[in-house]
Design a protein around this motif. Structure first.
Motif, PDB file in Angstrom:
ATOM      1  N   ASP A  25      85.066   4.098  21.446  1.00  0.00           N
ATOM      2  CA  ASP A  25      84.866   5.319  20.826  1.00  0.00           C
ATOM      3  C   ASP A  25      85.922   5.809  19.402  1.00  0.00           C
ATOM      4  O   ASP A  25      85.780   6.534  19.740  1.00  0.00           O
ATOM      5  CB  ASP A  25      86.883   5.680  21.695  1.00  0.00           C
ATOM      6  CG  ASP A  25      86.292   6.464  23.235  1.00  0.00           C
ATOM      7  OD1 ASP A  25      85.062   6.242  23.558  1.00  0.00           O
ATOM      8  OD2 ASP A  25      88.340   6.218  23.982  1.00  0.00           O
ATOM      9  N   PHE A  26      86.915   4.759  19.500  1.00  0.00           N
ATOM     10  CA  PHE A  26      86.956   4.832  18.066  1.00  0.00           C
ATOM     11  C   PHE A  26      86.316   4.984  17.072  1.00  0.00           C
ATOM     12  O   PHE A  26      85.770   5.262  15.975  1.00  0.00           O
ATOM     13  CB  PHE A  26      88.350   3.598  17.592  1.00  0.00           C
ATOM     14  CG  PHE A  26      89.255   3.740  17.987  1.00  0.00           C
ATOM     15  CD1 PHE A  26      90.160   5.514  18.123  1.00  0.00           C
ATOM     16  CD2 PHE A  26      90.260   2.310  18.372  1.00  0.00           C
ATOM     17  CE1 PHE A  26      91.360   5.103  18.675  1.00  0.00           C
ATOM     18  CE2 PHE A  26      91.587   2.196  19.179  1.00  0.00           C
ATOM     19  CZ  PHE A  26      91.903   3.666  18.675  1.00  0.00           C
ATOM     20  N   GLY A  27      84.756   4.025  17.535  1.00  0.00           N
ATOM     21  CA  GLY A  27      84.269   3.892  16.721  1.00  0.00           C
ATOM     22  C   GLY A  27      82.979   4.932  16.603  1.00  0.00           C
ATOM     23  O   GLY A  27      82.659   6.164  15.460  1.00  0.00           O
ATOM     24  N   ILE A  28      82.870   6.066  18.065  1.00  0.00           N
ATOM     25  CA  ILE A  28      82.394   7.311  17.169  1.00  0.00           C
ATOM     26  C   ILE A  28      83.191   8.508  16.595  1.00  0.00           C
ATOM     27  O   ILE A  28      82.731   8.773  16.191  1.00  0.00           O
ATOM     28  CB  ILE A  28      82.353   7.402  19.498  1.00  0.00           C
ATOM     29  CG1 ILE A  28      80.859   6.727  19.913  1.00  0.00           C
ATOM     30  CG2 ILE A  28      82.111   8.827  19.066  1.00  0.00           C
ATOM     31  CD1 ILE A  28      79.889   7.049  19.090  1.00  0.00           C
ATOM     32  N   GLY A  29      84.274   8.036  16.998  1.00  0.00           N
ATOM     33  CA  GLY A  29      85.157   8.941  16.282  1.00  0.00           C
ATOM     34  C   GLY A  29      84.900   8.963  14.584  1.00  0.00           C
ATOM     35  O   GLY A  29      84.270  10.123  13.798  1.00  0.00           O
ATOM     36  N   THR A 168      89.251  -5.044  12.358  1.00  0.00           N
ATOM     37  CA  THR A 168      88.889  -4.480  13.452  1.00  0.00           C
ATOM     38  C   THR A 168      88.085  -3.402  13.266  1.00  0.00           C
ATOM     39  O   THR A 168      87.526  -2.285  13.916  1.00  0.00           O
ATOM     40  CB  THR A 168      90.293  -4.544  14.304  1.00  0.00           C
ATOM     41  OG1 THR A 168      91.118  -3.738  12.938  1.00  0.00           O
ATOM     42  CG2 THR A 168      91.155  -5.389  15.055  1.00  0.00           C
ATOM     43  N   LEU A 169      89.015  -2.703  12.628  1.00  0.00           N
ATOM     44  CA  LEU A 169      88.114  -1.119  12.162  1.00  0.00           C
ATOM     45  C   LEU A 169      86.486  -1.137  11.772  1.00  0.00           C
ATOM     46  O   LEU A 169      85.845  -0.232  12.532  1.00  0.00           O
ATOM     47  CB  LEU A 169      88.579  -0.815  10.817  1.00  0.00           C
ATOM     48  CG  LEU A 169      87.801   0.751  10.483  1.00  0.00           C
ATOM     49  CD1 LEU A 169      88.276   1.728  10.981  1.00  0.00           C
ATOM     50  CD2 LEU A 169      88.671   0.700   8.095  1.00  0.00           C
ATOM     51  N   THR A 170      85.706  -2.536  11.427  1.00  0.00           N
ATOM     52  CA  THR A 170      84.387  -2.436  10.552  1.00  0.00           C
ATOM     53  C   THR A 170      83.200  -2.437  12.599  1.00  0.00           C
ATOM     54  O   THR A 170      82.311  -2.001  13.001  1.00  0.00           O
ATOM     55  CB  THR A 170      84.597  -3.611   9.978  1.00  0.00           C
ATOM     56  OG1 THR A 170      84.741  -4.565  10.002  1.00  0.00           O
ATOM     57  CG2 THR A 170      84.376  -3.285   8.645  1.00  0.00           C
ATOM     58  N   LEU A 171      84.528  -3.446  13.082  1.00  0.00           N
ATOM     59  CA  LEU A 171      84.234  -3.967  14.222  1.00  0.00           C
ATOM     60  C   LEU A 171      84.490  -2.804  15.150  1.00  0.00           C
ATOM     61  O   LEU A 171      82.839  -3.061  16.004  1.00  0.00           O
ATOM     62  CB  LEU A 171      84.938  -5.399  15.371  1.00  0.00           C
ATOM     63  CG  LEU A 171      83.853  -6.238  16.103  1.00  0.00           C
ATOM     64  CD1 LEU A 171      83.281  -6.536  16.357  1.00  0.00           C
ATOM     65  CD2 LEU A 171      85.732  -7.039  16.664  1.00  0.00           C
ATOM     66  N   PHE A 172      84.657  -1.846  15.768  1.00  0.00           N
ATOM     67  CA  PHE A 172      84.837  -0.814  16.612  1.00  0.00           C
ATOM     68  C   PHE A 172      84.090   0.390  15.784  1.00  0.00           C
ATOM     69  O   PHE A 172      83.323   0.523  16.531  1.00  0.00           O
ATOM     70  CB  PHE A 172      86.371  -0.486  16.178  1.00  0.00           C
ATOM     71  CG  PHE A 172      87.191  -0.795  16.987  1.00  0.00           C
ATOM     72  CD1 PHE A 172      87.517  -2.244  17.596  1.00  0.00           C
ATOM     73  CD2 PHE A 172      88.252  -0.472  16.946  1.00  0.00           C
ATOM     74  CE1 PHE A 172      88.582  -2.985  18.591  1.00  0.00           C
ATOM     75  CE2 PHE A 172      90.237  -1.464  17.325  1.00  0.00           C
ATOM     76  CZ  PHE A 172      89.731  -2.539  17.985  1.00  0.00           C
ATOM     77  N   THR A 173      83.738   0.105  14.710  1.00  0.00           N
ATOM     78  CA  THR A 173      82.446   1.325  14.049  1.00  0.00           C
ATOM     79  C   THR A 173      81.313   0.718  14.648  1.00  0.00           C
ATOM     80  O   THR A 173      80.407   1.494  14.547  1.00  0.00           O
ATOM     81  CB  THR A 173      82.823   1.852  12.860  1.00  0.00           C
ATOM     82  OG1 THR A 173      84.690   2.000  12.556  1.00  0.00           O
ATOM     83  CG2 THR A 173      82.546   2.385  12.519  1.00  0.00           C
ATOM     84  N   LEU A 255      81.179  -8.182  23.506  1.00  0.00           N
ATOM     85  CA  LEU A 255      81.928  -9.931  23.970  1.00  0.00           C
ATOM     86  C   LEU A 255      82.051 -10.378  23.183  1.00  0.00           C
ATOM     87  O   LEU A 255      83.485 -11.172  23.316  1.00  0.00           O
ATOM     88  CB  LEU A 255      80.525 -10.690  24.101  1.00  0.00           C
ATOM     89  CG  LEU A 255      80.893 -12.705  24.255  1.00  0.00           C
ATOM     90  CD1 LEU A 255      81.602 -12.456  25.911  1.00  0.00           C
ATOM     91  CD2 LEU A 255      79.007 -12.912  24.685  1.00  0.00           C
ATOM     92  N   THR A 256      81.682  -9.871  21.638  1.00  0.00           N
ATOM     93  CA  THR A 256      82.420 -10.573  20.256  1.00  0.00           C
ATOM     94  C   THR A 256      83.637 -10.063  20.489  1.00  0.00           C
ATOM     95  O   THR A 256      84.948 -10.234  20.457  1.00  0.00           O
ATOM     96  CB  THR A 256      81.774  -9.890  19.390  1.00  0.00           C
ATOM     97  OG1 THR A 256      80.515 -10.054  18.787  1.00  0.00           O
ATOM     98  CG2 THR A 256      82.379 -10.026  18.002  1.00  0.00           C
ATOM     99  N   ILE A 257      84.314  -8.558  20.594  1.00  0.00           N
ATOM    100  CA  ILE A 257      85.713  -8.139  21.279  1.00  0.00           C
ATOM    101  C   ILE A 257      86.801  -8.977  22.160  1.00  0.00           C
ATOM    102  O   ILE A 257      87.584  -8.988  22.234  1.00  0.00           O
ATOM    103  CB  ILE A 257      85.857  -6.444  21.123  1.00  0.00           C
ATOM    104  CG1 ILE A 257      85.392  -6.206  20.055  1.00  0.00           C
ATOM    105  CG2 ILE A 257      87.032  -6.131  21.778  1.00  0.00           C
ATOM    106  CD1 ILE A 257      84.879  -4.054  20.258  1.00  0.00           C
ATOM    107  N   VAL A 258      85.685  -9.827  23.473  1.00  0.00           N
ATOM    108  CA  VAL A 258      86.488 -10.118  24.213  1.00  0.00           C
ATOM    109  C   VAL A 258      86.822 -11.319  23.291  1.00  0.00           C
ATOM    110  O   VAL A 258      87.745 -12.084  23.840  1.00  0.00           O
ATOM    111  CB  VAL A 258      85.642  -9.842  25.738  1.00  0.00           C
ATOM    112  CG1 VAL A 258      86.128 -11.537  26.458  1.00  0.00           C
ATOM    113  CG2 VAL A 258      85.401  -8.737  26.159  1.00  0.00           C
ATOM    114  N   ALA A 259      86.310 -12.227  23.129  1.00  0.00           N
ATOM    115  CA  ALA A 259      86.302 -13.748  22.516  1.00  0.00           C
ATOM    116  C   ALA A 259      87.099 -13.442  21.334  1.00  0.00           C
ATOM    117  O   ALA A 259      88.098 -14.697  21.648  1.00  0.00           O
ATOM    118  CB  ALA A 259      84.619 -14.083  22.169  1.00  0.00           C
TER     119      ALA A 259
END
Length: 334
Positions: A25-29, A168-173, A255-259
């Motif tokens: 969601d954040f990434g899309i924004g 978190t910013l780059t991973l979410f994007t 899975l990256t986020i989960v781990a």
């Protein structure tokens, strides 16, 4: 396993679910400015999360409520010590929700452009601040013998926490770019693939430094396994998007986020907020938890409500599973 241990795991699962879902969601924004070339493409991106973004935020509300009920001392110290950054996040989430709903209510270009700016900034800022907050929780903050935070706002902006925010910013994007490629067709899908490759490489560098730092500082065998899974999954997600396998790439970026989040909680346990002043002053699952009777009632309630929420959200994603493109936008002015 005691009930307070069970609830530590459940709260970790709630945060993992929140970052997995709200992450894209954040990434899309953020991508409404980085990827979309015009207002029509911005609407396509917004429409990819239109039916689900508010449901994704339920995980945050549940995580906050569960923390308040299961670990009131943790909740009190966290929300008083991190008052300003959490307030900024809350304001951003409120404005972001309003922006999604109000953007198309009037046809004027200035009106819609202003709300599009709001969507971008209120997605970027929380994506960064959540990483800063969890970086501080894991690294340790100034908690005194009364379990009160005695630092200030600037203490929270230390190198480790700032690196966590950038991760978190780059991973979410990156997660959002993969989701955009999975949910769109045409030029915007092609652009999302290309941008995801660049974002993935940047994320890989930042995440590797952050995860190694975390493991060296707080890690054990369990967190090492989680770190390896996160790194392998991220590399796999980059490779999959390069081959045009958006579904696999999205699963692996998730899975990256989960781990990665699991690793943070594994390094925390049995602490919930370590004290950087004295280890004996740290908040733990034992000294921060509610009474066993309270936890027992919560466990029964969670056992009934959680499957219902999961079924409803799964059904929502199934109903809105189709790809969309600019040709689905009937009025390009909106």
């Amino acid at each position: 396993m005691e009930l307070h241990d069970v609830w530590f795991v459940l709260i970790a699962v709630l945060w993992i679910g929140y970052f997995f879902l709200e992450g894209f969601d954040f990434g899309i924004g953020v991508l409404t400015k980085l990827l979309a070339r015009d207002r029509t493409e911005r609407r396509v991106l917004i429409n990819t999360i239109g039916p689900v973004w508010d449901g994704n935020e339920v995980w945050l509300l549940t995580a906050g409520g569960a923390t308040f009920a299961a670990f009131p001392e943790w909740y009190a110290t966290l929300f008083s010590g991190f008052y300003l950054p959490l307030l900024i996040i809350l304001v951003c989430l409120i404005v972001r929700g309003v922006a999604f709903e109000y953007r198309a209510k009037r046809p004027e270009e200035k009106w819609q452009t202003n709300w599009e700016h709001a969507i971008f900034w209120t997605s970027l800022i929380p994506a960064f601040l959540w990483g800063v907050a969890f970086g501080n929780i894991v690294h340790g903050v100034k908690i005194d013998k009364d379990f009160e935070y005695v630092g200030n706002f600037w203490d929270l902006l230390n190198p480790y926490a700032i690196l966590g925010g950038l991760v978190t910013l780059t991973l979410f994007t990156f997660h959002g770019a993969v989701f955009a490629a999975l949910k769109t067709v045409g030029d915007i899908r092609t652009g999302a693939r290309k941008l995801a490759l660049v974002l993935g490489l940047v994320t890989a560098v930042l995440a590797l430094v952050f995860l190694i730092w975390t493991q060296a500082d707080k890690g054990d065998g369990g967190s090492l396994v989680a770190m390896i899974v996160a790194v392998v999954a991220l590399v796999g997600a980059i490779g999959a998007i390069r081959l045009g396998r958006e579904g696999w790439s999205f699963a692996l970026s998730g899975l990256t986020i989960v781990a990665a989040v699991a690793m943070l909680f594994l390094t925390l346990f049995p602490n919930v907020m370590p004290s950087s002043l004295n280890a004996d002053w740290s908040l733990t699952v034992t000294n921060a938890s509610s009474s066993p009777y309270t936890l027992k009632i919560m466990t029964w309630c969670a056992g009934i409500a959680t499957p219902i929420v999961l079924l409803y959200q799964s059904w929502t994603y199934w109903v809105f599973r189709k790809r969309i493109g600019t040709h689905h936008i009937a009025d390009a002015a909106h």
